[in-house]
Design an enzyme around this catalytic site. Structure first.
Site, short mmCIF file in Angstrom:
data_model
loop_
_atom_site.label_atom_id
_atom_site.label_comp_id
_atom_site.label_asym_id
_atom_site.label_seq_id
_atom_site.Cartn_x
_atom_site.Cartn_y
_atom_site.Cartn_z
CG ASP A 153 -1.93 -1.15 1.16
OD1 ASP A 153 -2.28 -1.59 0.05
OD2 ASP A 153 -2.31 -1.64 2.24
CE LYS A 165 2.46 -2.52 -4.29
NZ LYS A 165 2.08 -2.05 -2.95
N GLY A 180 -4.59 -4.19 -3.86
CA GLY A 180 -5.55 -3.13 -4.18
C GLY A 180 -4.74 -1.91 -4.56
CG HIS A 181 -1.98 -1.99 -7.04
ND1 HIS A 181 -1.01 -2.50 -7.86
CD2 HIS A 181 -1.75 -2.56 -5.82
CE1 HIS A 181 -0.26 -3.35 -7.18
NE2 HIS A 181 -0.69 -3.41 -5.95
CD GLN A 211 0.64 -8.81 -2.53
OE1 GLN A 211 1.28 -9.48 -3.32
NE2 GLN A 211 -0.62 -8.47 -2.76
P1 GDP Z 1 -0.72 0.35 -3.55
O1 GDP Z 1 -1.35 -0.90 -3.09
O2 GDP Z 1 0.74 0.39 -3.29
O3 GDP Z 1 -1.03 0.68 -4.99
O4 GDP Z 1 -1.35 1.52 -2.66
P2 GDP Z 1 -2.92 1.71 -2.32
O5 GDP Z 1 -3.62 2.22 -3.51
O6 GDP Z 1 -3.46 0.48 -1.67
O7 GDP Z 1 -2.84 2.76 -1.15
C1 GDP Z 1 -2.31 4.03 -1.37
C2 GDP Z 1 -3.39 5.05 -1.00
O8 GDP Z 1 -2.80 6.32 -0.86
C3 GDP Z 1 -4.45 5.21 -2.08
O9 GDP Z 1 -5.67 5.53 -1.48
C4 GDP Z 1 -3.92 6.38 -2.89
O10 GDP Z 1 -4.96 7.09 -3.57
C5 GDP Z 1 -3.32 7.22 -1.81
N1 GDP Z 1 -2.17 8.02 -2.24
C6 GDP Z 1 -1.15 7.67 -3.07
N2 GDP Z 1 -0.23 8.65 -3.15
C7 GDP Z 1 -0.66 9.64 -2.33
C8 GDP Z 1 -0.13 10.91 -1.95
O11 GDP Z 1 0.93 11.34 -2.37
N3 GDP Z 1 -0.87 11.65 -1.06
C9 GDP Z 1 -2.05 11.22 -0.56
N4 GDP Z 1 -2.70 11.99 0.31
N5 GDP Z 1 -2.58 10.03 -0.90
C10 GDP Z 1 -1.89 9.24 -1.76
P1 IMO Z 2 -0.95 -4.13 -2.23
O1 IMO Z 2 -0.51 -4.70 -3.56
C1 IMO Z 2 -0.92 -4.53 2.10
C2 IMO Z 2 -1.09 -8.61 3.72
C3 IMO Z 2 -2.34 -9.05 4.43
C4 IMO Z 2 -1.75 -10.01 5.42
C5 IMO Z 2 -0.65 -10.69 4.61
C6 IMO Z 2 -1.05 -12.02 4.00
O2 IMO Z 2 -2.23 -3.39 -2.30
O3 IMO Z 2 0.17 -3.36 -1.60
P2 IMO Z 2 -2.59 -12.71 1.95
O4 IMO Z 2 -4.04 -12.48 1.69
O5 IMO Z 2 -1.68 -12.15 0.91
O6 IMO Z 2 -2.28 -14.14 2.27
O7 IMO Z 2 -2.28 -11.89 3.32
O8 IMO Z 2 -0.30 -9.78 3.59
N1 IMO Z 2 -1.32 -8.08 2.34
C7 IMO Z 2 -1.21 -6.79 2.01
N2 IMO Z 2 -0.98 -5.70 2.77
N3 IMO Z 2 -1.05 -4.41 0.77
C8 IMO Z 2 -1.26 -5.49 -0.01
O9 IMO Z 2 -1.26 -5.44 -1.35
C9 IMO Z 2 -1.39 -6.75 0.62
N4 IMO Z 2 -1.62 -8.01 0.16
C10 IMO Z 2 -1.55 -8.81 1.24
O10 IMO Z 2 -2.97 -7.96 5.06
O11 IMO Z 2 -1.14 -9.33 6.47
MG MG Z 3 -2.93 -1.55 -1.87
#
Ligand code: GDP
Ligand code: IMO
Ligand code: MG
Length: 423
Positions: free
Chosen positions: A13, A16, A40-41, A223
């Site tokens: 999270d 990416k 979840g991207h 991840q």
């Molecule tokens: P990922 O799994 O690495 O793609 O990250 P996620 O999408 O799960 O979580 C990142 C969260 O932070 C999302 O809700 C993005 O919209 C938000 N986000 C990403 N970059 C920024 C930033 O520079 N500032 C803020 N406030 N939010 C951001």
């Molecule tokens: P993105 O790509 C954050 C965590 C779960 C749990 C562990 C194992 O959005 O960054 P799993 O279902 O993979 O067997 O769970 O890994 N986890 C993540 N945490 N971002 C993710 O993906 C994750 N995918 C799995 O919360 O701790």
């Molecule tokens: Mg994510």
């Protein structure tokens, strides 16, 4: 040869999705190489917010070919729903290509994921419940079912029957659950096959030929480094290799094809699920990160655990992935904190550690050694150049660079596509 890798440098999270979306402007192919719909991207374009779990975030760029590599585990129902969601919202996913070697997530994988978590009690991992661990377990046990198996309907039916017979023994005898009937599973998956198979091919060859032709390829990790099955905080990890080596395997390209490795890290740190987290905060500062940063899971909606940036962990991510640069996200979330902190080492049993301890169980008793930084009050969400950041924010980023030993190429200051300060 020119492939760029986007890899999570923390516990997932990191942002990416948004980083991939930005870098995908200049590439021809974007490849997801591991994980499944545990990811979840988020990509935000104008007022539109897209949460992608299976399809590479490069799909948002109209010229890019999105590719799902062999290292990914695919829940076909989720993938097809994501394709439909994009179509309905005006994004064209028809260029998508899927590796025939990728493994399928089956209904019994989800059941086993839940049953195993229940049986772990206090030691539960906090998985996303999507069947990820059991699907990869079957892959390694050579008991998995692959996307290419769907081409031969009889073969596929026989594979499912054998697998269900096996899993039913586990479900009924070990987990006290009802047995599954393989027939509706076969029917359901063969319906998905009609829609999926036209997209299936030899994706590693596709990528090879693209690289030979001088086309640009971006590899998108799911991840993060500390969730890596080999290099993360085992057993509180996912069941694949998000790290750079996993990119090579899961996309089917040799490591020499990757010449740029972008580590994505938040300006602070979050974790979802269980496991050690030395810089975790349990005070108002942590609550503020949750509130301002919107730190709730994209997939499960769970509140993310928040803490200060951990430079020990980030140096580790640099080493494990051979990072060539860092992309720091969510710096805007730290605006208004009077003091910003980052851990430069840990204290454990009277000793100072500057590297992640080899024994990860020690992390539970590691006390962070913090460097304190002066905060900044300014709203930085409109800043687009590094030089325009407040002095204190620049100093914080420069200190990260010094401590980690790689340049910070970008700093994002808001979730929207253009909210990036380029160095
Ligand atoms: P990922 O799994 O690495 O793609 O990250 P996620 O999408 O799960 O979580 C990142 C969260 O932070 C999302 O809700 C993005 O919209 C938000 N986000 C990403 N970059 C920024 C930033 O520079 N500032 C803020 N406030 N939010 C951001
Ligand atoms: P993105 O790509 C954050 C965590 C779960 C749990 C562990 C194992 O959005 O960054 P799993 O279902 O993979 O067997 O769970 O890994 N986890 C993540 N945490 N971002 C993710 O993906 C994750 N995918 C799995 O919360 O701790
Ligand atoms: Mg994510």
């Amino acid at each position: 040869m020119s492939a760029t890798l986007v890899v999570g440098a923390q516990w997932g999270d990191e942002g990416k999705g948004r980083v991939t979306d930005l870098l995908a402007r200049d590439v021809d192919f974007v490849v997801r190489y591991q994980g499944g719909n545990n990811a979840g991207h988020t990509v935000i374009v104008g007022k539109e917010r897209f949460a992608l779990s299976m399809i590479p975030s490069g799909v948002m760029q109209p010229e890019v070919v999105p590719v799902i590599g062999s290292g990914v585990v695919i829940d076909p129902k989720v993938l097809l729903a994501e394709i439909s969601m994009l179509e309905e919202r005006g994004v064209d996913p028809s260029r998508l290509r899927i590796s025939g070697n990728a493994h399928l997530i089956m209904p019994y994988h989800r059941l086993l994921d839940a049953a195993q978590e229940d049986s772990r009690g206090d030691r539960r991992i906090g998985t996303t419940g999507r069947g990820i661990g059991p699907a990869y377990t079957d892959k390694i046990a050579r008991a998995g079912i692959r996307v290419q198996d769907l081409f031969d309907r009889d073969f596929f039916a026989a594979q499912v029957e054998a697998a269900v017979a096996d899993k039913n023994r586990l479900l009924t005898r070990l987990y006290d659950q009802n047995p599954l009937d393989p027939v509706p599973i076969v029917e359901e998956y063969l319906c998905y096959a009609d829609r999926l198979l036209p997209l299936v091919g030899d994706t590693s060859r596709l990528i090879w030929e693209a690289l030979q032709d001088g086309r640009k390829v971006l590899l998108e990790g799911a991840q993060g480094t500390l969730l890596d099955i080999d290099h993360g905080t085992y057993p509180y990890v996912t069941s694949s290799n998000p790290t750079a080596g996993g990119a090579s395997v899961g996309a089917g390209v040799g490591p020499k094809a990757i010449d740029r490795v972008v580590g994505v890290a938040k300006a602070y740190l979050t974790r979802v699920g269980s496991g050690p987290f030395p810089t975790e905060l349990f005070d108002e500062a942590g609550d503020r990160m949750v509130d301002v940063g919107g730190e709730y899971g994209t997939v499960t909606g769970r509140r993310r655990r928040c803490g200060w940036l951990d430079l020990v962990a980030l140096r580790y991510a640099r080493r494990i992935n051979s990072l060539t640069e860092l992309f720091i996200t969510k710096l805007d979330v730290l605006s208004g904190f009077p003091t910003v902190r980052a851990a430069t080492g840990y204290r454990h049993a009277g000793q100072t550690l500057t590297e992640l301890p080899m024994r990860h169980t020690l992390l539970a008793d590691c006390e962070p050694i913090y460097q304190d930084f002066e905060g900044w009050e300014e709203d930085i969400t409109g800043v687009r150049s590094f030089a325009d950041l407040p002095r204190a924010a620049r100093f914080y980023i420069e200190s990260i660079e010094d401590q980690v030993g790689v340049p910070v190429s970008h700093v994002s200051v808001g979730p929207e596509r253009h909210q990036v300060a380029v160095r």
